[in-house]
Design a protein around this motif. Sequence first.
Motif, PDB file in Angstrom:
ATOM      1  N   HIS A  14       0.833  -1.201   0.000  1.00 53.59           N
ATOM      2  CA  HIS A  14       0.000   0.000   0.000  1.00 53.59           C
ATOM      3  C   HIS A  14       0.874   1.260   0.000  1.00 53.59           C
ATOM      4  CE1 HIS A  14      -0.351   0.776   4.666  1.00 53.59           C
ATOM      5  NE2 HIS A  14       0.882   0.638   4.290  1.00 53.59           N
ATOM      6  N   CYS A  33       5.547   5.543   4.982  1.00 52.99           N
ATOM      7  CA  CYS A  33       4.319   4.953   4.425  1.00 52.99           C
ATOM      8  C   CYS A  33       3.819   5.720   3.210  1.00 52.99           C
ATOM      9  CB  CYS A  33       3.237   4.858   5.496  1.00 52.99           C
ATOM     10  SG  CYS A  33       3.556   3.502   6.636  1.00 52.99           S
ATOM     11  N   HIS A  39       4.937  -0.023  -0.470  1.00 58.22           N
ATOM     12  CA  HIS A  39       5.705  -0.900   0.416  1.00 58.22           C
ATOM     13  C   HIS A  39       4.747  -1.954   0.946  1.00 58.22           C
ATOM     14  CE1 HIS A  39       3.834   1.964   3.165  1.00 58.22           C
ATOM     15  NE2 HIS A  39       3.846   0.982   4.042  1.00 58.22           N
ATOM     16  N   HIS A  41       3.262  -5.086   3.720  1.00 64.04           N
ATOM     17  CA  HIS A  41       3.083  -5.515   5.114  1.00 64.04           C
ATOM     18  C   HIS A  41       2.640  -6.974   5.129  1.00 64.04           C
ATOM     19  CE1 HIS A  41       3.392  -1.622   7.157  1.00 64.04           C
ATOM     20  NE2 HIS A  41       2.742  -1.104   6.133  1.00 64.04           N
ATOM     21  N   GLU A 124      -0.765  -4.616  11.682  1.00 64.84           N
ATOM     22  CA  GLU A 124       0.018  -4.176  10.522  1.00 64.84           C
ATOM     23  C   GLU A 124       1.489  -4.524  10.742  1.00 64.84           C
ATOM     24  OE1 GLU A 124      -0.968  -0.712   7.653  1.00 64.84           O
ATOM     25  OE2 GLU A 124       0.321   0.091   9.225  1.00 64.84           O
TER      26      GLU A 124
HETATM   27 NI    NI Z   1       2.509   0.866   5.607  1.00 63.11          NI
END
Ligand code: NI
Length: 134
Positions: A14, A33, A39, A41, A124
């Motif tokens: 995301h 982020c 990137h 998760h 996350e």
């Molecule tokens: Ni993230």
Amino acid sequence: MISVTRKSHFNAAHRLHNNNWSDEKNHEFYGLCNNKNYHGHNYDLEVTVSGEIDKESGYLIDMKYLSDLIDINVCNKFDHKNLNLDTEEFKDLIPTAENIAVVIWNILREKIDKKLNIKVKLFETERNSVEYSG
Ligand code: NI
């Protein structure tokens, strides 16, 4: 009142970016982020269903049914996807852990008996999780 919890897992990419903000503000606010090339998760998901035990079966909910429901409607849908680019749900919604948890809850709420309560807990990272229960 009794609860059962099913753990699941999916990997997804995301980018947190608010189109109404400048690139500078996005970078400053979301930090890593906001990376423009996305990137990933490893999301851990815990779905907790609560209610009363069914007298006839002795179950709250059939765990096989619950796990299939989560696999088919959530994990298969988001696993190995870019949430921003590959999913309808996050075309106009920033895929924060908070918003992902709400989206997952809404998907499951449609499919699970209304007399049962649902809580979604989304990790996350190992240290960061969010919970939504409607
Ligand atoms: Ni993230």
